[in-house]
Design a protein around this motif. Structure first.
Motif, PDB file in Angstrom:
ATOM      1  N   ALA A 366       0.315  -2.618  -3.898  1.00 31.67           N
ATOM      2  CA  ALA A 366      -1.005  -2.589  -3.264  1.00 31.67           C
ATOM      3  C   ALA A 366      -1.625  -1.197  -3.214  1.00 31.67           C
ATOM      4  O   ALA A 366      -2.762  -1.054  -2.762  1.00 31.67           O
ATOM      5  N   GLY A 367      -0.900  -0.183  -3.655  1.00 30.39           N
ATOM      6  CA  GLY A 367      -1.428   1.180  -3.590  1.00 30.39           C
ATOM      7  C   GLY A 367      -1.415   1.755  -2.196  1.00 30.39           C
ATOM      8  O   GLY A 367      -2.211   2.650  -1.875  1.00 30.39           O
ATOM      9  N   LEU A 368      -0.483   1.280  -1.355  1.00 30.56           N
ATOM     10  CA  LEU A 368      -0.368   1.784   0.013  1.00 30.56           C
ATOM     11  C   LEU A 368       0.534   3.013   0.010  1.00 30.56           C
ATOM     12  O   LEU A 368       1.709   2.953   0.388  1.00 30.56           O
ATOM     13  N   THR A 369      -0.016   4.132  -0.405  1.00 29.82           N
ATOM     14  CA  THR A 369       0.788   5.329  -0.633  1.00 29.82           C
ATOM     15  C   THR A 369       1.360   5.917   0.646  1.00 29.82           C
ATOM     16  O   THR A 369       2.305   6.701   0.600  1.00 29.82           O
ATOM     17  N   GLN A 370       0.814   5.537   1.810  1.00 30.44           N
ATOM     18  CA  GLN A 370       1.311   6.069   3.073  1.00 30.44           C
ATOM     19  C   GLN A 370       2.426   5.201   3.652  1.00 30.44           C
ATOM     20  O   GLN A 370       3.002   5.541   4.697  1.00 30.44           O
ATOM     21  N   LYS A 371       2.741   4.095   2.984  1.00 29.27           N
ATOM     22  CA  LYS A 371       3.743   3.154   3.474  1.00 29.27           C
ATOM     23  C   LYS A 371       4.946   3.141   2.530  1.00 29.27           C
ATOM     24  O   LYS A 371       4.936   3.716   1.459  1.00 29.27           O
ATOM     25  N   GLY A 372       6.017   2.440   2.961  1.00 31.09           N
ATOM     26  CA  GLY A 372       7.074   2.068   2.042  1.00 31.09           C
ATOM     27  C   GLY A 372       8.235   3.020   1.892  1.00 31.09           C
ATOM     28  O   GLY A 372       9.112   2.762   1.051  1.00 31.09           O
ATOM     29  N   ALA A 373       8.301   4.110   2.658  1.00 28.54           N
ATOM     30  CA  ALA A 373       9.425   5.040   2.518  1.00 28.54           C
ATOM     31  C   ALA A 373       9.542   5.892   3.775  1.00 28.54           C
ATOM     32  O   ALA A 373       8.542   6.183   4.441  1.00 28.54           O
ATOM     33  N   ILE A 374      10.775   6.276   4.072  1.00 28.29           N
ATOM     34  CA  ILE A 374      11.020   7.241   5.151  1.00 28.29           C
ATOM     35  C   ILE A 374      11.074   8.616   4.501  1.00 28.29           C
ATOM     36  O   ILE A 374      12.105   9.060   3.968  1.00 28.29           O
ATOM     37  N   ALA A 375       9.919   9.267   4.478  1.00 23.69           N
ATOM     38  CA  ALA A 375       9.764  10.547   3.793  1.00 23.69           C
ATOM     39  C   ALA A 375       8.602  11.295   4.426  1.00 23.69           C
ATOM     40  O   ALA A 375       7.664  10.681   4.954  1.00 23.69           O
ATOM     41  N   PRO A 376       8.635  12.634   4.392  1.00 25.83           N
ATOM     42  CA  PRO A 376       7.545  13.411   4.973  1.00 25.83           C
ATOM     43  C   PRO A 376       6.192  13.018   4.393  1.00 25.83           C
ATOM     44  O   PRO A 376       6.047  12.799   3.189  1.00 25.83           O
ATOM     45  N   GLY A 377       5.208  12.911   5.278  1.00 27.13           N
ATOM     46  CA  GLY A 377       3.859  12.548   4.882  1.00 27.13           C
ATOM     47  C   GLY A 377       3.557  11.074   4.991  1.00 27.13           C
ATOM     48  O   GLY A 377       2.380  10.683   5.008  1.00 27.13           O
ATOM     49  N   ARG A 378       4.586  10.227   5.069  1.00 19.80           N
ATOM     50  CA  ARG A 378       4.365   8.788   5.190  1.00 19.80           C
ATOM     51  C   ARG A 378       4.134   8.407   6.653  1.00 19.80           C
ATOM     52  O   ARG A 378       4.499   9.142   7.573  1.00 19.80           O
ATOM     53  N   ASP A 379       3.539   7.240   6.836  1.00 19.21           N
ATOM     54  CA  ASP A 379       3.414   6.713   8.190  1.00 19.21           C
ATOM     55  C   ASP A 379       4.793   6.493   8.788  1.00 19.21           C
ATOM     56  O   ASP A 379       5.738   6.083   8.092  1.00 19.21           O
ATOM     57  N   ALA A 380       4.909   6.745  10.090  1.00 20.71           N
ATOM     58  CA  ALA A 380       6.198   6.601  10.781  1.00 20.71           C
ATOM     59  C   ALA A 380       6.423   5.140  11.155  1.00 20.71           C
ATOM     60  O   ALA A 380       6.416   4.756  12.328  1.00 20.71           O
ATOM     61  N   ASP A 381       6.581   4.306  10.120  1.00 22.64           N
ATOM     62  CA  ASP A 381       6.817   2.872  10.276  1.00 22.64           C
ATOM     63  C   ASP A 381       8.294   2.605  10.010  1.00 22.64           C
ATOM     64  O   ASP A 381       8.802   2.908   8.913  1.00 22.64           O
ATOM     65  N   PHE A 382       8.982   2.014  10.981  1.00 21.64           N
ATOM     66  CA  PHE A 382      10.425   1.802  10.863  1.00 21.64           C
ATOM     67  C   PHE A 382      10.790   0.409  11.361  1.00 21.64           C
ATOM     68  O   PHE A 382      10.126  -0.152  12.231  1.00 21.64           O
TER      69      PHE A 382
END
Length: 443
Positions: A366-382
């Protein structure tokens, strides 16, 4: 800015693999992933998950919310509560089963206005491609939909007719010109029309009415169109494993085609579906165990890109004992993670695989570049998971509006203990907070 939260665990799934780690969060974003024993700044809130596994929040790009218009079937409030309870922090809503369907920009605004105060998780929207709305595709694209869904066979609702012939080709060309993504329910209507249609309670009769060849021929046609127009085309809810070589060959050739499958195809088999149990009905159908094994092989070798729910609920009265007339759809939004983990673990796979299939890959689709990984710069979604704990599915425990489920009575492994959206805990041992989700646009 000061760090708001440090979430740490002995088992954190990062893009580099599973390791003990301390994840720093500032203003809803991940700012650092450090060794577990790194001392936090004085005064920082620390949450320790111990030996529970911290995964990136799941991303489900195939959810039928049915709101507005058919909210007795589901709705943004209940669907997103179920998502949060199941470790899903982002959904993308399908354009049909709502009234109006999301086939015009005006209809998108109506849906967004309905959703905004109700969503417990971040929520995006697909647009629809149907006969007669070619001129609506660019306005929808400009308004931020993540792509366009069409059906090659009847959708089941009259306001969202199938797309075929010149209209399908025109839509592919238009969407390719926009740099967009076409997602397709791929069953060939001619094959379905020629298949035996025997009403009644026998699952074997229903299965015969949706043969492998219906998917295979439709996918052949879509591959040809994707090749001709250099279009991005995504195959939804792949059920037929005999289509996998077609997709693999097209990918190797450079055709821009991707495909998904669903938890029910990977965990349920035709052999175990009781006659009259239309909670197991979906289109395309749950197939035999040998087909399921081949789907797992396609997932492992990368032919299949991701696993998403195709959560498609209805009211209980539409799930009649006649497979021909019953509503087709599996409700699994809250149960996808434990269902897949149960079977993946049995097959020797890891939670890193599950995170890739159910978080990283759908976010990339979907091109949700801020989602999908626990990495710096991503949304803090866990999502925090107790991977060894089991539970038996009780429909009364589900957050879905209608608690009809094919998983009732099944014992699954993996219990979601908490879900976090942009650094805020939104579900804690099944207790949900007030809505904190945001509406998303394509980047």
């Amino acid at each position: 800015m000061p760090i708001d939260l440090v979430l740490r665990s002995r088992r954190v799934l990062t893009p580099e693999g599973e390791r003990p780690a301390a994840v720093s969060v500032t203003a809803g974003r991940i700012t650092d992933v450090q060794p577990y024993d790194t001392p936090p700044p004085r005064g920082t809130r620390v949450e320790d998950a111990g030996d529970h596994v911290v995964l990136p929040g799941l991303v489900d790009t195939h959810v039928h919310v049915n709101d507005p218009g058919r909210t007795e079937w589901e709705g943004f409030w209940t669907a997103t509560r179920a998502a949060a309870a199941g470790g899903i922090t982002t959904i993308v809503d399908m354009p049909l089963n709502s009234l109006p369907p999301t086939t015009t920009r005006r209809a998108l605004i109506v849906k967004q206005d309905v959703a905004r105060p109700k969503v417990h998780v971040d929520t995006g929207f697909w647009g629809g491609a149907i006969p007669g709305n070619l001129n609506d595709l660019k306005p929808l694209h400009d308004a931020g939909v993540f792509g366009f869904k069409c059906f090659l066979s009847p959708s089941g609702v009259e306001e969202f007719p199938q797309l075929g012939g010149e209209a399908l080709e025109s839509a592919v060309a238009e969407i390719a010109g926009l740099g967009g993504l076409l997602i397709v329910h791929a069953e060939d209507p001619a094959v379905l029309d020629a298949a035996p249609q025997v009403p009644g309670a026998r699952y074997a009769d229903f299965l015969a009415s949706r043969p492998h060849t219906a998917e295979d021929r439709a996918i052949e046609h879509l591959i040809a169109l994707a090749r001709q127009y250099d279009a991005r085309v995504h195959i939804l809810h792949l059920s037929s494993a005999t289509a996998l070589p077609l997709i693999a060959e097209a990918k190797a050739e450079g055709v821009r085609i991707t495909a998904e499958t669903c938890p029910h195809f990977l965990t349920l088999t035709a052999e175990e579906v009781p006659d009259g149990a239309s909670e197991f009905k979906c289109c395309p159908p749950i197939r035999e165990a040998a087909n399921q094994d081949a789907l797992w092989a396609g997932l492992l070798d990368g032919t299949l890109d991701c696993v998403v729910s195709d959560h498609s609920p209805s009211t209980a009265d539409l799930k009649t004992a006649d497979f021909a007339s019953a509503w087709g759809g599996i409700s699994s939004l809250q149960l996808g993670l434990p269902a897949i983990w149960t079977e993946a673990r049995r097959r020797g796979r890891t939670l890193a695989d599950v995170a890739r299939w159910m978080s990283t890959a759908p976010a990339e689709l979907a091109g949700l570049t801020q989602k999908g990984a626990i990495a710096p710069g991503r949304d803090a979604d866990f999502v925090v998971l107790d991977p060894d704990r089991t539970f038996t599915v009780d429909p009364a425990d589900l957050q879905h509006r209608n608690r009809v489920t094919a998983y009732a009575g099944r014992t699954l492994q993996g219990v979601v203990t908490s879900t976090w959206l942009r650094g805020v805990r939104i579900a804690d041992h099944g207790v949900l907070t007030e809505p904190r989700g945001e509406l998303l646009r394509r980047a």
